[in-house]
Motif scaffolding. Structure first.
Motif, PDB file in Angstrom:
ATOM      1  N   ARG A  37       0.849  -1.195   0.000  1.00 33.08           N
ATOM      2  CA  ARG A  37       0.000   0.000   0.000  1.00 33.08           C
ATOM      3  C   ARG A  37       0.880   1.239   0.000  1.00 33.08           C
ATOM      4  NH1 ARG A  37      -4.586  -0.312   4.452  1.00 33.08           N
ATOM      5  NH2 ARG A  37      -5.282   1.492   3.223  1.00 33.08           N
ATOM      6  N   ARG A  38       0.625   2.084  -0.942  1.00 33.87           N
ATOM      7  CA  ARG A  38       1.430   3.293  -1.064  1.00 33.87           C
ATOM      8  C   ARG A  38       0.830   4.392  -0.203  1.00 33.87           C
ATOM      9  NH1 ARG A  38       3.832   3.243  -7.222  1.00 33.87           N
ATOM     10  NH2 ARG A  38       4.094   0.994  -7.335  1.00 33.87           N
ATOM     11  N   GLU A  39       0.919   4.150   1.091  1.00 31.54           N
ATOM     12  CA  GLU A  39       0.396   5.088   2.071  1.00 31.54           C
ATOM     13  C   GLU A  39       1.365   5.159   3.243  1.00 31.54           C
ATOM     14  OE1 GLU A  39      -3.397   3.691   3.262  1.00 31.54           O
ATOM     15  OE2 GLU A  39      -4.341   3.976   1.289  1.00 31.54           O
ATOM     16  N   ASN A  40       1.558   6.364   3.751  1.00 35.49           N
ATOM     17  CA  ASN A  40       2.360   6.571   4.950  1.00 35.49           C
ATOM     18  C   ASN A  40       1.965   7.949   5.475  1.00 35.49           C
ATOM     19  OD1 ASN A  40       4.504   7.502   6.703  1.00 35.49           O
ATOM     20  ND2 ASN A  40       5.745   5.782   5.956  1.00 35.49           N
ATOM     21  N   ALA A  41       1.208   7.943   6.559  1.00 38.81           N
ATOM     22  CA  ALA A  41       0.627   9.198   7.049  1.00 38.81           C
ATOM     23  C   ALA A  41       1.698  10.220   7.411  1.00 38.81           C
ATOM     24  CB  ALA A  41      -0.266   8.912   8.264  1.00 38.81           C
ATOM     25  N   LEU A  42       2.789   9.761   8.033  1.00 43.82           N
ATOM     26  CA  LEU A  42       3.845  10.687   8.436  1.00 43.82           C
ATOM     27  C   LEU A  42       4.569  11.244   7.215  1.00 43.82           C
ATOM     28  CD1 LEU A  42       5.273  11.939  10.871  1.00 43.82           C
ATOM     29  CD2 LEU A  42       6.835   9.968  10.880  1.00 43.82           C
ATOM     30  N   PHE A  43       4.845  10.385   6.259  1.00 41.73           N
ATOM     31  CA  PHE A  43       5.483  10.772   5.000  1.00 41.73           C
ATOM     32  C   PHE A  43       4.651  11.858   4.315  1.00 41.73           C
ATOM     33  CE2 PHE A  43       6.937   8.826   0.653  1.00 41.73           C
ATOM     34  CZ  PHE A  43       7.797   9.890   0.448  1.00 41.73           C
ATOM     35  N   GLU A  44       3.360  11.602   4.187  1.00 39.70           N
ATOM     36  CA  GLU A  44       2.464  12.551   3.518  1.00 39.70           C
ATOM     37  C   GLU A  44       2.327  13.845   4.313  1.00 39.70           C
ATOM     38  OE1 GLU A  44      -2.135  12.790   1.819  1.00 39.70           O
ATOM     39  OE2 GLU A  44      -1.356  10.924   2.671  1.00 39.70           O
ATOM     40  N   SER A  45       2.205  13.717   5.624  1.00 36.80           N
ATOM     41  CA  SER A  45       2.010  14.898   6.462  1.00 36.80           C
ATOM     42  C   SER A  45       3.193  15.855   6.372  1.00 36.80           C
ATOM     43  CB  SER A  45       1.794  14.468   7.911  1.00 36.80           C
ATOM     44  OG  SER A  45       1.735  15.587   8.768  1.00 36.80           O
ATOM     45  N   TYR A  46       4.401  15.308   6.352  1.00 40.80           N
ATOM     46  CA  TYR A  46       5.583  16.176   6.308  1.00 40.80           C
ATOM     47  C   TYR A  46       5.604  17.010   5.040  1.00 40.80           C
ATOM     48  CZ  TYR A  46      10.454  17.675   6.109  1.00 40.80           C
ATOM     49  OH  TYR A  46      11.592  18.423   6.008  1.00 40.80           O
ATOM     50  N   TYR A  47       5.375  16.367   3.896  1.00 39.85           N
ATOM     51  CA  TYR A  47       5.452  17.112   2.636  1.00 39.85           C
ATOM     52  C   TYR A  47       4.199  17.952   2.381  1.00 39.85           C
ATOM     53  CZ  TYR A  47       9.837  14.911   1.512  1.00 39.85           C
ATOM     54  OH  TYR A  47      11.167  14.528   1.535  1.00 39.85           O
ATOM     55  N   LYS A  48       3.125  17.648   3.091  1.00 32.97           N
ATOM     56  CA  LYS A  48       1.909  18.444   2.928  1.00 32.97           C
ATOM     57  C   LYS A  48       1.959  19.719   3.748  1.00 32.97           C
ATOM     58  CE  LYS A  48      -3.113  17.923   2.869  1.00 32.97           C
ATOM     59  NZ  LYS A  48      -4.249  16.978   3.068  1.00 32.97           N
ATOM     60  N   THR A  49       2.530  19.635   4.947  1.00 36.21           N
ATOM     61  CA  THR A  49       2.529  20.790   5.860  1.00 36.21           C
ATOM     62  C   THR A  49       3.890  21.480   5.955  1.00 36.21           C
ATOM     63  OG1 THR A  49       3.062  19.359   7.744  1.00 36.21           O
ATOM     64  CG2 THR A  49       0.729  19.713   7.255  1.00 36.21           C
ATOM     65  N   ASP A 390      10.870  15.672  13.459  1.00 40.38           N
ATOM     66  CA  ASP A 390      11.469  14.637  14.300  1.00 40.38           C
ATOM     67  C   ASP A 390      10.351  13.926  15.061  1.00 40.38           C
ATOM     68  OD1 ASP A 390      13.424  13.041  15.500  1.00 40.38           O
ATOM     69  OD2 ASP A 390      13.626  14.401  17.208  1.00 40.38           O
ATOM     70  N   THR A 391      10.588  12.672  15.367  1.00 42.15           N
ATOM     71  CA  THR A 391       9.647  11.879  16.149  1.00 42.15           C
ATOM     72  C   THR A 391      10.321  11.485  17.452  1.00 42.15           C
ATOM     73  OG1 THR A 391       8.593  11.018  14.148  1.00 42.15           O
ATOM     74  CG2 THR A 391       8.194   9.823  16.186  1.00 42.15           C
ATOM     75  N   ASN A 401       5.168  13.494  17.098  1.00 38.92           N
ATOM     76  CA  ASN A 401       5.787  14.142  15.951  1.00 38.92           C
ATOM     77  C   ASN A 401       5.942  15.638  16.227  1.00 38.92           C
ATOM     78  OD1 ASN A 401       5.772  11.724  14.458  1.00 38.92           O
ATOM     79  ND2 ASN A 401       3.635  12.062  13.881  1.00 38.92           N
ATOM     80  N   HIS A 402       7.125  16.158  15.911  1.00 38.81           N
ATOM     81  CA  HIS A 402       7.425  17.575  16.155  1.00 38.81           C
ATOM     82  C   HIS A 402       7.896  18.222  14.850  1.00 38.81           C
ATOM     83  CE1 HIS A 402       7.667  16.611  20.526  1.00 38.81           C
ATOM     84  NE2 HIS A 402       8.230  15.495  20.091  1.00 38.81           N
ATOM     85  N   MET A 403       7.407  19.424  14.581  1.00 32.56           N
ATOM     86  CA  MET A 403       7.880  20.224  13.456  1.00 32.56           C
ATOM     87  C   MET A 403       8.629  21.427  14.018  1.00 32.56           C
ATOM     88  SD  MET A 403       7.284  19.541  10.145  1.00 32.56           S
ATOM     89  CE  MET A 403       6.073  19.118   8.906  1.00 32.56           C
ATOM     90  N   GLU A 420       9.734  17.608  31.934  1.00 30.81           N
ATOM     91  CA  GLU A 420       8.433  16.967  32.096  1.00 30.81           C
ATOM     92  C   GLU A 420       8.492  15.452  31.909  1.00 30.81           C
ATOM     93  OE1 GLU A 420       5.897  18.920  29.333  1.00 30.81           O
ATOM     94  OE2 GLU A 420       5.995  20.877  30.358  1.00 30.81           O
ATOM     95  N   GLU A 421       9.261  15.017  30.905  1.00 31.19           N
ATOM     96  CA  GLU A 421       9.380  13.580  30.612  1.00 31.19           C
ATOM     97  C   GLU A 421      10.852  13.260  30.340  1.00 31.19           C
ATOM     98  OE1 GLU A 421       5.814  11.779  28.291  1.00 31.19           O
ATOM     99  OE2 GLU A 421       6.195  13.748  27.386  1.00 31.19           O
ATOM    100  N   PRO A 422      11.635  13.085  31.365  1.00 30.79           N
ATOM    101  CA  PRO A 422      13.082  12.881  31.181  1.00 30.79           C
ATOM    102  C   PRO A 422      13.430  11.677  30.301  1.00 30.79           C
ATOM    103  CG  PRO A 422      12.535  13.316  33.483  1.00 30.79           C
ATOM    104  CD  PRO A 422      11.249  13.128  32.792  1.00 30.79           C
ATOM    105  N   ALA A 423      12.548  10.699  30.238  1.00 26.15           N
ATOM    106  CA  ALA A 423      12.839   9.491  29.444  1.00 26.15           C
ATOM    107  C   ALA A 423      12.591   9.691  27.954  1.00 26.15           C
ATOM    108  CB  ALA A 423      11.999   8.324  29.956  1.00 26.15           C
ATOM    109  N   ARG A 424      11.951  10.805  27.582  1.00 28.05           N
ATOM    110  CA  ARG A 424      11.643  11.016  26.158  1.00 28.05           C
ATOM    111  C   ARG A 424      12.928  11.349  25.387  1.00 28.05           C
ATOM    112  NH1 ARG A 424       7.558  11.154  23.010  1.00 28.05           N
ATOM    113  NH2 ARG A 424       6.144  10.864  24.783  1.00 28.05           N
ATOM    114  N   GLN A 425      13.072  10.688  24.260  1.00 25.57           N
ATOM    115  CA  GLN A 425      14.302  10.830  23.462  1.00 25.57           C
ATOM    116  C   GLN A 425      14.005  11.505  22.132  1.00 25.57           C
ATOM    117  OE1 GLN A 425      15.865   6.846  23.117  1.00 25.57           O
ATOM    118  NE2 GLN A 425      16.836   6.926  25.132  1.00 25.57           N
ATOM    119  N   PHE A 426      14.887  12.426  21.762  1.00 27.07           N
ATOM    120  CA  PHE A 426      14.853  13.071  20.447  1.00 27.07           C
ATOM    121  C   PHE A 426      16.037  12.565  19.619  1.00 27.07           C
ATOM    122  CE2 PHE A 426      12.330  15.773  23.094  1.00 27.07           C
ATOM    123  CZ  PHE A 426      11.399  16.359  22.261  1.00 27.07           C
TER     124      PHE A 426
END
Length: 836
Positions: A37-49, A390-391, A401-403, A420-426
């Motif tokens: 399936r040629r779908e990827n919401a994150l892929f599409e969202s990045y190039y759309k926004t 980045d995710t 997801n962050h822009m 707030e969330e020390p375990a969150r990784q970028f």
């Protein structure tokens, strides 16, 4: 049909097996390519926004992105030959395809791509189910395969043909293709370097005047003085590259295997009156760098499954280091083209802007306005602003997801979540250099990124591509890209640091350990490899005359372990990975192939050239052999003068040369070779280089029928006494001693010869043979005589078969006779005594 590339070194769909370190490389897909399936919401969202296109145009672009890519190809070789083959294609195959109807509608035939000149680039948008159903398409496919094998067609994606045109290469220039495999762009560059030298060489050899400086430098007796160095870091991909470029038979070409980001400086002889060595600088550099390849989603469905924003972030620093090294190796006034098959600005505009800043700004390196190059190409300008995606995650879960619009916004967001969330990784790959450059104090200092070129899929039904053309205005010197601007190891604020430029400061004085061995492996060019390129890799075998190196594996690779531009990581304290300090490998470790030039007065070369009556003006000192002893044992290669200079001065400096030269002569191994004046065969690859200078052993063919017989028959009879069926060609051969000769066929439309041909023919004691392999014979029979499945008659093989069958029959008859005799003896021995 497209000869495109994957990238990122992630393996090829369908490949099963293990890598060199034992890791499993099995493709874990559960569905075929066609069902992905040629779908990827994150892929599409990045190039759309992300601010790339307005909403309406984005929807149009994304619709194309999810559709199949048209098949495309390019006519190659000298312009005259390419136009001749193109005309055969247009007159024979286009009308037949145009006549086909599917579901009551005419089928769309292949069309020339308007963006490229002379109708040398074509694409076909016909659906596969139509192609498979009708005979004209099967005939067209056979033509494509035959001409691709013969080197007259390159099946290549349209957008990948763009960068060489923007590079503006002319004959006489010295060009570096930094990341060249599988070689389709290298082939274009090689054609440009050689230009139209054939006609000039012909005039020079005939002592006629010719223009040696018109549109390039042809001062080497009509030959182009230029050179292409095509490089790739991976040994197997370098094999694909050799397979691709060898078909062109160009002597002005060297293939190397080095990490492009630390490509070594090439030593040259000292200037007259000096003892200090010089270092080669290039007129043109192509940096078609490793990338995430998301612009190839139309032909590489795996992109849809695996796309993440970290693909581009992870490659940004490598791309920047390759671009910086390319600029260091470039001459002042030289031009570099940076390109990717990605649409991500982190891999494109961000890399270009960071490199210009690191070089000292627009006074050192400028972006070239190339709107006049390929004026029919529909394009969009480069971006001056973009967002970085980045995710973040917590142990691989709870993804957000962050822009980010700036590096400061990234730092602020990261700082907030650390509380707030020390375990969150970028991502640890986000640096200042992936963001748009800050506003310049003046317009003169602003980097005009709009001069970059973006090709989107919907503009002319292609893949996605990015191209930037840079011109070096002054010498540069830069710190290692990726070094911290604050001097802190491991800082995320990494960006190249500009330092004061000095005259010749970007010439590396010698091969350092870093030049020879990179600190980490580089990814390969794209995410996927086409089946055709993979097959080329399997067929590749480094040519050698050293018996110790002649053993090959079943897949055609050498038994010796290839030299890789990587160092292995070893476990360190607490399980961390430590990369050992790079060290220069010894000669015995790093030198796997040999390139030795024969002396100018070599007696074997002298005998051969005398036998063929080669003009004394033809160079005697450019013949290369591939064995450690430097002896004329099996094959002799011919190279250009500049290629010889580079090989001679750098073969013992750690440079890894993979290929150089065109095969000119091959030893003819027969029992009575001592009785021959020159027991060496001319080779089809190099014969056109030598033929203009020949004065002996030239056979002319003016008859279509005689040439057909030479093609369809191997070893037709040519007895000393008696008749033959080779017409005037046979009569000319009868006058010659045993040995090889030139078969010359001039262009003659009335006889069906669309362009001039020169081919080697061997005169045997009782026969003759056109020294062309079966694939080339079949390609010529299809091209010139429209024979689709010709049966090539091999008289020697058939005679041997007849003799074997005769011997077998005689042996059977003898065995049957012995059996009958035994049976008769037995019957007589059992008879009663006294009977008659």
């Amino acid at each position: 049909m497209g000869r495109g590339r994957g990238g990122g070194g992630r393996g090829r769909g369908g490949f099963r097996g293990k890598n060199k370190k034992g890791g499993d490389r099995r493709d874990v897909r559960t569905e075929p390519w066609s069902d992905i399936r040629r779908e990827n919401a994150l892929f599409e969202s990045y190039y759309k926004t992300g601010g790339f296109l307005d909403e309406k145009e984005f929807e149009q672009m994304w619709k194309y992105m999810a559709s199949d890519l048209p098949n495309s190809f390019r006519f190659t070789g000298t312009k005259a030959d390419a136009l001749a083959v193109r005309e055969i294609f247009k007159k024979r195959y286009i009308p037949a395809i145009t006549a086909v109807e599917f579901e009551g509608e005419p089928v769309q035939p292949p069309e020339p791509v308007k963006a490229f000149p002379d109708e040398l680039v074509w694409h076909m948008k016909t659906h596969k189910k139509v192609i498979r159903r009708y005979k004209p398409f099967a005939e067209f496919q056979r033509f494509l395969v035959a001409e691709t094998t013969a080197g007259n067609i390159s099946r290549q994606e349209v957008v990948s043909m763009i960068p060489p045109h923007f590079l503006d290469v002319r004959p006489g220039m010295v060009v570096l293709d930094m990341c060249a495999a599988p070689g389709s762009k290298s082939a274009q560059l090689a054609e440009m370097i050689h230009g139209d030298e054939e006609e000039r060489v012909k005039r020079a050899a005939s002592n006629e005047s010719f223009n040696a400086t018109d549109d390039g430098d042809y001062s080497d007796d009509g030959r182009s003085t230029g050179l292409l160095i095509a490089n790739d870091t991976d040994y197997k991909r370098a094999g694909m590259l050799v397979h691709q470029v060898k078909r062109l038979n160009f002597p002005n070409l060297i293939v190397t295997q080095h990490d492009a980001s630390i490509f070594p400086s090439i030593e040259m002889p000292p200037a007259p009156g000096s003892t200090k060595p010089q270092y080669l600088k290039f007129d043109r550099v192509l940096a078609d760098v490793p990338c995430s390849g998301d612009g190839t989603a139309r032909k590489n469905p795996n992109v849809w499954q695996k796309w993440t924003p970290r693909d581009g972030l992870g490659l940004h620093n490598l791309q920047l280091r390759i671009l910086m090294r390319g600029l260091q190796l470039l001459k002042k006034g030289g031009r570099l083209v940076y390109s990717t098959c990605s649409l991500n600005p982190v891999e494109n505009e961000a890399v270009v802007a960071s490199a210009i800043q690191a070089c000292g700004g627009t006074s050192k390196v400028q972006l070239v306005d190339c709107s006049n190059a390929l004026p029919e190409l529909i394009r969009k300008p480069g971006l001056n602003q973009w967002k970085v995606l980045d995710t973040s995650h917590i142990n691989g879960e709870e993804k957000i997801n962050h822009m980010f619009t700036s590096y400061e916004s990234f730092l602020n967001t990261k700082e907030k979540y650390e509380k707030e969330e020390p375990a969150r990784q970028f991502s640890n790959k986000i640096t200042r250099s992936v963001f748009p450059p800050v506003d310049a104090p003046s317009e003169a200092e602003r980097i005009p990124l709009e001069r970059c070129v973006r090709v989107y899929p919907h503009l002319q039904d292609t893949g996605g591509f990015f191209i930037a053309v840079l011109e070096k205005l002054d010498d540069i010197k830069v710190a290692q890209p990726g070094a911290s601007s604050k001097g802190k190891a491991g800082s995320t604020d990494a960006t190249p640091v500009p330092v004061q430029a000095s005259e010749h400061s970007d010439a590396t004085p010698q091969l350092s350990a870093e030049d020879a061995v990179p600190s980490a492996p580089s990814p390969t060019k794209r995410k996927l490899e086409d089946t055709e390129d993979d097959a080329a890799s399997k067929r590749f075998r480094t040519e050698t005359e050293d018996p110790a190196q002649d053993a090959t594996n079943k897949d055609g690779t050498t038994t010796s372990e290839p030299v890789n531009d990587t160092t292995s990581s070893t476990p360190g304290p607490n399980g961390t990975s430590q990369t050992p300090q790079p060290r220069l490998k010894s000669e015995s470790q790093s030198q796997k192939e040999y390139f030795e030039y024969l002396p100018k007065d070599d007696p074997t070369v002298s005998d051969i050239l005398s036998f063929f009556g080669i003009s004394p003006r033809f160079p005697r000192d450019r013949f290369l052999v591939r064995n450690k002893e430097g002896l004329a044992l099996n094959k002799m290669y011919y190279t250009s003068e500049l290629a010889k200079t580079i090989i001679t001065h750098n073969k013992d400096r750690g440079m890894r040369f993979i290929h150089c030269g065109v095969v000119m002569f091959v030893s003819h191994k027969i029992k009575d070779k001592d009785a021959m004046k020159a027991p060496w065969r001319l080779q089809n690859e190099g014969i056109k280089i030598l033929e203009p200078w020949a004065g002996k052993r030239i056979i002319t063919c003016k008859s279509r029928d005689e040439f057909y017989r030479l093609l369809i028959e191997m070893f037709p009879k040519l007895p000393k006494d008696g008749s033959h069926e080779l017409g005037e060609v046979g009569e000319q051969l009868m006058q010659l001693d045993i040995g090889c000769c030139f078969l010359r066929i001039e262009q003659d439309e009335s006889q069906g010869f669309p362009f001039r041909m020169v081919l080697p023919v061997w005169r045997h004691p009782g026969s003759a043979n056109l020294m062309v392999d079966k694939d080339d014979r079949k390609a010529m029979l299809l091209r010139l005589f429209n024979e689709e499945n010709p049966r090539i008659i091999n008289h020697v093989m058939e005679k041997a078969k007849e003799e074997a069958e005769k011997e077998s029959a005689e042996a059977t008859e003898e065995a049957e006779g012995e059996t009958e005799a035994k049976e008769e003896d037995t019957e007589m021995g059992d008879a009663p005594v006294g009977t008659e």
